[in-house]
Design a protein around this motif. Sequence first.
Motif, short mmCIF file in Angstrom:
data_model
loop_
_atom_site.label_atom_id
_atom_site.label_comp_id
_atom_site.label_asym_id
_atom_site.label_seq_id
_atom_site.Cartn_x
_atom_site.Cartn_y
_atom_site.Cartn_z
N UNK A 180 0.88 -1.09 -0.12
CA UNK A 180 0.12 0.02 0.02
C UNK A 180 1.07 1.27 -0.02
N UNK A 181 2.06 1.19 -0.64
CA UNK A 181 2.98 2.47 -0.80
C UNK A 181 3.28 3.07 0.53
N UNK B 263 6.13 2.36 2.38
CA UNK B 263 7.21 1.89 2.69
C UNK B 263 8.02 2.29 3.97
N UNK B 264 7.82 3.75 4.02
CA UNK B 264 8.47 4.28 5.39
C UNK B 264 8.21 3.77 6.54
N UNK B 265 7.03 3.44 6.93
CA UNK B 265 6.37 2.92 8.14
C UNK B 265 6.64 1.41 8.17
N UNK B 266 6.90 0.80 6.99
CA UNK B 266 7.47 -0.49 7.27
C UNK B 266 8.84 -0.73 7.57
N UNK B 267 9.73 0.52 7.01
CA UNK B 267 10.86 0.71 7.50
C UNK B 267 11.19 0.88 9.11
N UNK B 268 10.41 1.72 9.53
CA UNK B 268 10.22 2.45 10.95
C UNK B 268 10.03 1.19 11.84
N UNK B 269 9.04 0.26 11.38
CA UNK B 269 8.65 -0.61 12.01
C UNK B 269 10.01 -1.88 12.37
N UNK B 270 10.52 -2.23 11.20
CA UNK B 270 11.44 -3.05 11.17
C UNK B 270 12.80 -2.68 11.94
N UNK B 271 12.97 -1.27 12.13
CA UNK B 271 14.06 -0.54 12.51
C UNK B 271 13.83 -0.59 14.14
N UNK B 272 12.25 -0.35 14.59
CA UNK B 272 12.09 -0.33 15.85
C UNK B 272 12.27 -1.80 16.58
N UNK B 273 12.03 -2.94 15.85
CA UNK B 273 12.22 -4.20 16.37
C UNK B 273 13.37 -4.83 16.36
N UNK B 274 14.18 -4.30 15.47
CA UNK B 274 15.58 -4.67 15.21
C UNK B 274 15.50 -5.90 14.05
N UNK B 275 14.82 -5.86 13.30
CA UNK B 275 14.77 -7.00 12.28
C UNK B 275 14.98 -6.28 11.03
N UNK B 276 15.66 -5.54 10.89
CA UNK B 276 15.80 -4.98 9.26
C UNK B 276 16.25 -5.72 8.54
N UNK B 277 16.81 -6.86 8.65
CA UNK B 277 17.21 -7.87 7.91
C UNK B 277 16.16 -8.54 6.98
N UNK B 278 14.94 -8.73 7.61
CA UNK B 278 13.60 -9.28 6.75
C UNK B 278 13.31 -8.45 6.05
N UNK B 279 13.72 -7.19 5.57
CA UNK B 279 13.06 -6.42 4.69
C UNK B 279 13.34 -6.64 3.34
N UNK B 280 14.55 -7.17 2.96
CA UNK B 280 14.95 -7.54 1.63
C UNK B 280 13.94 -8.43 0.91
N UNK B 281 13.31 -9.51 1.59
CA UNK B 281 12.23 -10.45 0.97
C UNK B 281 10.94 -9.59 0.71
N UNK B 282 10.60 -8.48 1.29
CA UNK B 282 9.54 -7.71 1.01
C UNK B 282 9.48 -6.66 -0.14
N UNK B 283 10.74 -6.43 -0.92
CA UNK B 283 11.12 -5.38 -1.46
C UNK B 283 11.17 -5.83 -2.96
N UNK B 284 10.69 -5.23 -3.89
CA UNK B 284 10.58 -5.76 -5.39
C UNK B 284 11.31 -4.64 -6.15
#
Length: 317
Positions: free
Chosen positions: A42-43, A45-66
């Motif tokens: 739903x476009x 992306x910034x909120x998705x990045x903020x959430x992953x940075x908050x929970x310290x799981x930024x490494x899982x971001x790559x699988x959701x990015x196209x």
Amino acid sequence: MEYVRHISGEIGRKISEPDVEAELKTRLVQLSREIVEYDMAHNTESEACDLLMEIECLDMLEQFVDSSCYERVCLYLISCVPYVPEPEDKTLLKTALNLYYKFEVYPLALRCAIQLNDMELVQEVFTNCKDPAVQKQLAFILGRQQLFLELDEDQYPDAEELMEIMSNVHLNTNFQSLARELDIMEPKVPEDIYKSHLENVRPYGHSNVDSARQNLAASFVNGFVNCAFGNDKLLAENGNKWLYKNKEHGMMSATASLGLILLWDVDGGLTQIDKVTVVITTYTPPSHYIVPPTSHLLPTSTTYTPAPYQLQTALPP
């Protein structure tokens, strides 16, 4: 959307608590994966990045990015780097580098590797790029940052040319070629910058009287406005006459401004420098100091770096 944003905030607060249970943390991470997938679709992306940075799981971001959103994701990650503490800033840069690497955007991946100050990553990015045109672009980026890679001629057919680019050997030639293409090779004079004819101030006395301070200012303006063009209308054409319009250390500054005009020109610049180095002896440094400033833009290399000509000032005590 507002509901999802609220849940993301609650997850970030809950997971950062020191006494959170391992099972609950696992469930929160799993819920975060679903939220990130929803945000990416739903476009937001910034909120998705903020959430992953908050929970310290930024490494899982790559699988959701196209390929449709990686540019926005990487831009957001890099823009966050100055605002996060160490070592989180390196985590953001490495994530952006991996995404650029995944989609074969090697120039931007190289920029991330340079920011990380990791020469092994720099070498890896350069090695994995197989496009000769992109390799030259990478070489120009490395040359701009004064980084140099020793390339194997067996692995790189254009190794010599690439190393010359990284060594900034053709910097002066490329700059002047661009200037000719833009039709801006015509030397400028300080008056082109001052535009004093547009002022409504009525002059008192003789307006054409030379002032040592005005001449010194004109020398600096002339040096900067004609920087690296190799030609001007004050020093290069009639340098000795203009030098004597300055006093004491103004002579040294006027002579030194010639180094700006001849910036990067190692071959032709020394000949023009010799014309003025024999004129001033008291307030001008020795002739081996009044030379085009080139070495500050060149990496250290015994093979491809010209002689260390530098513009140095030696004011007497």
